[in-house]
Design a protein around this motif. Structure first.
Motif, PDB file in Angstrom:
ATOM      1  N   VAL A 255       0.476  38.825 -29.185  1.00  0.00           N
ATOM      2  CA  VAL A 255       1.630  39.015 -30.078  1.00  0.00           C
ATOM      3  C   VAL A 255       2.905  38.511 -29.413  1.00  0.00           C
ATOM      4  O   VAL A 255       3.728  37.837 -30.052  1.00  0.00           O
ATOM      5  CB  VAL A 255       1.761  40.498 -30.463  1.00  0.00           C
ATOM      6  CG1 VAL A 255       3.092  40.754 -31.160  1.00  0.00           C
ATOM      7  CG2 VAL A 255       0.614  40.921 -31.370  1.00  0.00           C
ATOM      8  N   ILE A 256       3.079  38.814 -28.123  1.00  0.00           N
ATOM      9  CA  ILE A 256       4.273  38.347 -27.407  1.00  0.00           C
ATOM     10  C   ILE A 256       4.345  36.824 -27.410  1.00  0.00           C
ATOM     11  O   ILE A 256       5.410  36.232 -27.653  1.00  0.00           O
ATOM     12  CB  ILE A 256       4.273  38.887 -25.966  1.00  0.00           C
ATOM     13  CG1 ILE A 256       4.530  40.388 -25.967  1.00  0.00           C
ATOM     14  CG2 ILE A 256       5.326  38.164 -25.126  1.00  0.00           C
ATOM     15  CD1 ILE A 256       4.425  41.025 -24.607  1.00  0.00           C
ATOM     16  N   ILE A 257       3.209  36.183 -27.144  1.00  0.00           N
ATOM     17  CA  ILE A 257       3.184  34.711 -27.155  1.00  0.00           C
ATOM     18  C   ILE A 257       3.505  34.191 -28.547  1.00  0.00           C
ATOM     19  O   ILE A 257       4.276  33.235 -28.709  1.00  0.00           O
ATOM     20  CB  ILE A 257       1.811  34.202 -26.683  1.00  0.00           C
ATOM     21  CG1 ILE A 257       1.614  34.516 -25.194  1.00  0.00           C
ATOM     22  CG2 ILE A 257       1.683  32.697 -26.908  1.00  0.00           C
ATOM     23  CD1 ILE A 257       0.220  34.216 -24.683  1.00  0.00           C
ATOM     24  N   GLY A 258       2.928  34.820 -29.570  1.00  0.00           N
ATOM     25  CA  GLY A 258       3.184  34.387 -30.949  1.00  0.00           C
ATOM     26  C   GLY A 258       4.644  34.517 -31.326  1.00  0.00           C
ATOM     27  O   GLY A 258       5.231  33.597 -31.934  1.00  0.00           O
ATOM     28  N   ILE A 259       5.264  35.646 -30.994  1.00  0.00           N
ATOM     29  CA  ILE A 259       6.683  35.846 -31.301  1.00  0.00           C
ATOM     30  C   ILE A 259       7.539  34.832 -30.556  1.00  0.00           C
ATOM     31  O   ILE A 259       8.510  34.281 -31.107  1.00  0.00           O
ATOM     32  CB  ILE A 259       7.102  37.289 -30.943  1.00  0.00           C
ATOM     33  CG1 ILE A 259       6.417  38.288 -31.878  1.00  0.00           C
ATOM     34  CG2 ILE A 259       8.618  37.445 -31.017  1.00  0.00           C
ATOM     35  CD1 ILE A 259       6.664  39.739 -31.515  1.00  0.00           C
ATOM     36  N   SER A 260       7.191  34.561 -29.300  1.00  0.00           N
ATOM     37  CA  SER A 260       7.950  33.588 -28.513  1.00  0.00           C
ATOM     38  C   SER A 260       7.877  32.196 -29.136  1.00  0.00           C
ATOM     39  O   SER A 260       8.875  31.459 -29.161  1.00  0.00           O
ATOM     40  CB  SER A 260       7.414  33.546 -27.075  1.00  0.00           C
ATOM     41  OG  SER A 260       7.547  34.801 -26.443  1.00  0.00           O
ATOM     42  N   PHE A 261       6.697  31.829 -29.663  1.00  0.00           N
ATOM     43  CA  PHE A 261       6.568  30.548 -30.360  1.00  0.00           C
ATOM     44  C   PHE A 261       7.501  30.484 -31.559  1.00  0.00           C
ATOM     45  O   PHE A 261       8.196  29.484 -31.794  1.00  0.00           O
ATOM     46  CB  PHE A 261       5.128  30.337 -30.820  1.00  0.00           C
ATOM     47  CG  PHE A 261       4.279  29.583 -29.842  1.00  0.00           C
ATOM     48  CD1 PHE A 261       4.576  28.277 -29.495  1.00  0.00           C
ATOM     49  CD2 PHE A 261       3.174  30.186 -29.257  1.00  0.00           C
ATOM     50  CE1 PHE A 261       3.789  27.584 -28.593  1.00  0.00           C
ATOM     51  CE2 PHE A 261       2.386  29.511 -28.355  1.00  0.00           C
ATOM     52  CZ  PHE A 261       2.694  28.203 -28.019  1.00  0.00           C
ATOM     53  N   VAL A 262       7.519  31.549 -32.336  1.00  0.00           N
ATOM     54  CA  VAL A 262       8.356  31.584 -33.532  1.00  0.00           C
ATOM     55  C   VAL A 262       9.829  31.438 -33.160  1.00  0.00           C
ATOM     56  O   VAL A 262      10.570  30.647 -33.769  1.00  0.00           O
ATOM     57  CB  VAL A 262       8.120  32.891 -34.315  1.00  0.00           C
ATOM     58  CG1 VAL A 262       9.132  33.016 -35.457  1.00  0.00           C
ATOM     59  CG2 VAL A 262       6.700  32.926 -34.867  1.00  0.00           C
ATOM     60  N   LEU A 263      10.274  32.202 -32.155  1.00  0.00           N
ATOM     61  CA  LEU A 263      11.671  32.124 -31.723  1.00  0.00           C
ATOM     62  C   LEU A 263      12.015  30.739 -31.191  1.00  0.00           C
ATOM     63  O   LEU A 263      13.121  30.232 -31.415  1.00  0.00           O
ATOM     64  CB  LEU A 263      11.935  33.175 -30.639  1.00  0.00           C
ATOM     65  CG  LEU A 263      11.847  34.637 -31.093  1.00  0.00           C
ATOM     66  CD1 LEU A 263      12.041  35.575 -29.903  1.00  0.00           C
ATOM     67  CD2 LEU A 263      12.869  34.934 -32.180  1.00  0.00           C
ATOM     68  N   SER A 264      11.045  30.117 -30.501  1.00  0.00           N
ATOM     69  CA  SER A 264      11.288  28.775 -29.968  1.00  0.00           C
ATOM     70  C   SER A 264      11.498  27.765 -31.085  1.00  0.00           C
ATOM     71  O   SER A 264      12.424  26.950 -31.046  1.00  0.00           O
ATOM     72  CB  SER A 264      10.115  28.369 -29.084  1.00  0.00           C
ATOM     73  OG  SER A 264      10.286  27.055 -28.606  1.00  0.00           O
TER      74      SER A 264
END
Length: 301
Positions: A255-264
């Motif tokens: 989930v953390i990786i997924g959220i970071s992708f979205v923010l990027s």
């Protein structure tokens, strides 16, 4: 020849058989325990594991059972028994014993050596960044293969760009790499770390960094995520049920990786370099573990 052999252990006096694999002995011991038979494993050099039971009335059943076990050591009844035992007090005692023994911090362990290299490289970066980067980092493939400086495929993992960066990575690496080394050995952990580190460094520097304009990448986080993915899959093996993995931790990482992708991609991060490295490490760790999930491994108890 006698029906059974008496020994000097008055609590478990009856020998019922010998196995030459510690993991197999644990599975068979768990099976006997589930059947209500008090038993004990004694290790004899160089690598033999002798099964004893406490009561004479159980000897005949245990002798027949160990013959069946030798014919099918991975039978469902044995692996399931080992799995069930994982939640019982006897195995919790084993975990506490492991934590007091080889599970603690040891300078000569692979886990500790990796952590110390990260600290030394990061301190070097603080006081002489140009010298550290010239020796440990790379930004062109010729720097690695042209001069035979193959260590550069791994050493970017040791470079960190700030105190919080290295602290997070060291805490997480200690938490998940140490149990792998405790139960599977330092050589096993070293191979896992090298595979993840080399592939992640190539991915980061050749593909991502060049596309995004970042000149140098570094940090142990890709390896940390890889070790987490590896530990998650391996902890599901019945013979590694004592290698505890925090419930929900793998999903939190994803989930953390997924959220970071979205923010990027929303423009809140300058580039998705870190997120792709983290995701690549996590996936690579899972894939390596899946390749090992059915293999017979030498497990240290």
């Amino acid at each position: 020849m006698a029906q059974f052999e008496a020994v000097t252990d008055y609590e478990f006096p009856f020998q019922v058989g010998i196995l030459n694999d510690g993991a197999a002995a644990q599975r068979f011991s768990a099976f006997l325990t589930e059947k209500g038979i008090k038993n004990k494993i004694k290790r004899q050099p160089p690598n033999l594991f002798v099964i004893y039971v406490a009561e004479a009335k159980d000897v005949s059943f245990a002798k027949r059972a160990i013959m069946d076990f030798r014919a099918n050591p991975y039978g469902k009844q044995y692996t399931q028994a080992a799995w069930n035992l994982g939640s019982k007090a006897k195995l919790k005692t084993l975990r506490r014993s492991a934590a007091r023994g080889r599970g603690g911090w040891q300078l000569q362990s692979v886990t500790s050596v990796v952590e110390l290299l990260c600290v030394l490289a990061t301190v070097w970066m603080m006081f002489a960044p140009d010298g550290a980067l010239q020796l440990l980092a790379w930004w062109q493939l010729d720097q690695v293969f042209g001069g035979g400086e193959l260590w550069r495929l791994v050493t970017p993992c040791f470079i960190h760009f700030g105190v919080l960066h290295i602290l997070f990575n060291l805490v997480m690496f200690e938490a998940f790499a140490r149990p792998i080394e405790r139960y599977l050995g330092g050589g096993h952990l070293l191979l896992v770390v090298l595979c993840i580190g080399v592939v992640d460094n190539l991915l980061a520097q050749l593909v991502i960094a060049n596309m995004s304009g970042v000149r140098i990448v570094g940090g142990l986080s890709g390896v940390v995520y890889g070790v987490i993915g590896y530990a998650y899959i391996m902890s599901k093996r019945p013979d590694l049920s004592m290698m505890e993995f925090p419930r929900g931790m793998f999903m939190v990482c994803a989930v953390i990786i997924g959220i970071s992708f979205v923010l990027s991609f929303m423009g809140l991060y300058s580039s998705p370099v870190s997120e792709i490295v983290h995701a690549g490490g996590l996936i690579l760790g899972v894939l390596i573990a899946l390749g090992n999930s059915k293999r017979k491994l030498k497990i240290r108890y």
